[in-house]
Design a protein around this motif. Structure first.
Motif, mmCIF file in Angstrom:
data_model
loop_
_atom_site.group_PDB
_atom_site.id
_atom_site.type_symbol
_atom_site.label_atom_id
_atom_site.label_comp_id
_atom_site.label_asym_id
_atom_site.label_seq_id
_atom_site.Cartn_x
_atom_site.Cartn_y
_atom_site.Cartn_z
ATOM 1 N N ARG A 14 12.348 -5.737 -3.612
ATOM 2 C CA ARG A 14 10.635 -6.160 -3.580
ATOM 3 C C ARG A 14 10.086 -4.797 -3.608
ATOM 4 N NH1 ARG A 14 6.785 -9.718 -2.407
ATOM 5 N NH2 ARG A 14 5.188 -9.060 -1.077
ATOM 6 N N ALA A 15 9.132 -4.735 -4.738
ATOM 7 C CA ALA A 15 8.488 -3.246 -4.615
ATOM 8 C C ALA A 15 7.015 -3.605 -5.333
ATOM 9 C CB ALA A 15 9.350 -2.343 -5.939
ATOM 10 N N ARG A 16 6.223 -2.436 -5.245
ATOM 11 C CA ARG A 16 5.132 -2.492 -5.667
ATOM 12 C C ARG A 16 4.763 -1.082 -6.080
ATOM 13 N NH1 ARG A 16 5.459 -6.623 -6.029
ATOM 14 N NH2 ARG A 16 4.376 -8.589 -4.923
ATOM 15 N N TYR A 17 4.113 -1.089 -7.506
ATOM 16 C CA TYR A 17 3.638 0.335 -7.897
ATOM 17 C C TYR A 17 2.382 0.596 -7.807
ATOM 18 C CZ TYR A 17 2.958 3.680 -11.624
ATOM 19 O OH TYR A 17 2.523 5.060 -12.251
ATOM 20 N N ILE A 18 1.878 1.746 -7.372
ATOM 21 C CA ILE A 18 0.737 2.294 -7.362
ATOM 22 C C ILE A 18 0.550 3.323 -8.201
ATOM 23 C CG2 ILE A 18 -0.895 3.281 -5.546
ATOM 24 C CD1 ILE A 18 -0.933 0.440 -4.989
ATOM 25 N N ALA A 19 -0.373 3.454 -9.263
ATOM 26 C CA ALA A 19 -0.381 4.369 -10.114
ATOM 27 C C ALA A 19 -0.985 5.897 -9.723
ATOM 28 C CB ALA A 19 -1.315 3.896 -11.186
ATOM 29 N N GLY A 20 -2.042 5.754 -8.851
ATOM 30 C CA GLY A 20 -2.802 6.752 -8.297
ATOM 31 C C GLY A 20 -3.024 7.057 -7.037
ATOM 32 N N ALA A 21 -3.416 8.141 -6.244
ATOM 33 C CA ALA A 21 -3.528 8.264 -5.001
ATOM 34 C C ALA A 21 -4.740 7.980 -4.540
ATOM 35 C CB ALA A 21 -3.220 9.945 -4.724
#
Ligand code: ZN
Length: 167
Positions: free
Chosen positions: A66-73
């Motif tokens: 299970r993973a979530r991608y966050i593009a920016g900071a």
């Protein structure tokens, strides 16, 4: 119920502190090694991986992690996005807050029992929060109001919609 549990990569250090303040159980590179394998191992053990690394994100998904991608900071964007799919409360409940530095649950302490706290704080507060592990102390000072503003913005963005989350 168990606190929401995450493992977060090195690029998202600010988010780590935020999630801990909101009561999530968060491991990061300071508790683990910095290799992808260390992060994946923690995720396999039952944590959701949050990463800004596309290839790590894809690898996790290929393995069924299970993973979530966050593009920016941007923390506000990240909180708005993550709270759509994860059990992350966008409010501060001090009975759940964990130490932003080391992830340990905080204990509420009457201010007269606190050591090494500035006089100003002793005068203005009845309670402080102590980390049982690293012994850092926290209180609801001016920073707290800034945090509440961030959470209000995150709630607004969650309802207006942002779309850089792949899931
Ligand atoms: Zn601590």
């Amino acid at each position: 119920m168990r606190d929401p549990a995450f493992v977060v990569d090195a690029m998202l250090g600010k988010l780590v502190k935020w999630l801990r303040i909101l009561g999530c159980d968060v491991l990061s590179v300071s508790e683990l090694g910095d290799s992808d394998e260390d992060l994946l191992r923690a995720a396999r053990a039952g944590r959701t991986l949050i990463t800004s690394d596309q290839s790590l994100f894809q690898r996790a998904w290929r393995e069924g992690i299970r993973a979530r991608y966050i593009a920016g900071a941007d923390v506000i964007d990240a909180l708005a996005l993550l709270s759509k799919t994860e059990p992350i409360p966008l409010r501060i409940d001090t009975s759940k807050t964990r130490c932003p530095e080391c992830n340990t649950e905080l204990i509420e302490l009457p201010v007269e029992k606190a050591h090494g706290v500035p006089k100003e704080v002793l005068r203005k507060h009845l309670w402080i929060y102590l980390c049982k592990s690293c012994k850092k102390t926290y209180w609801l000072g001016s920073h707290y109001l800034k945090m509440l503003r961030v959470l209000i913005q995150a709630k607004k963005r969650r309802s207006t919609g942002v779309n850089n989350l792949n899931s």
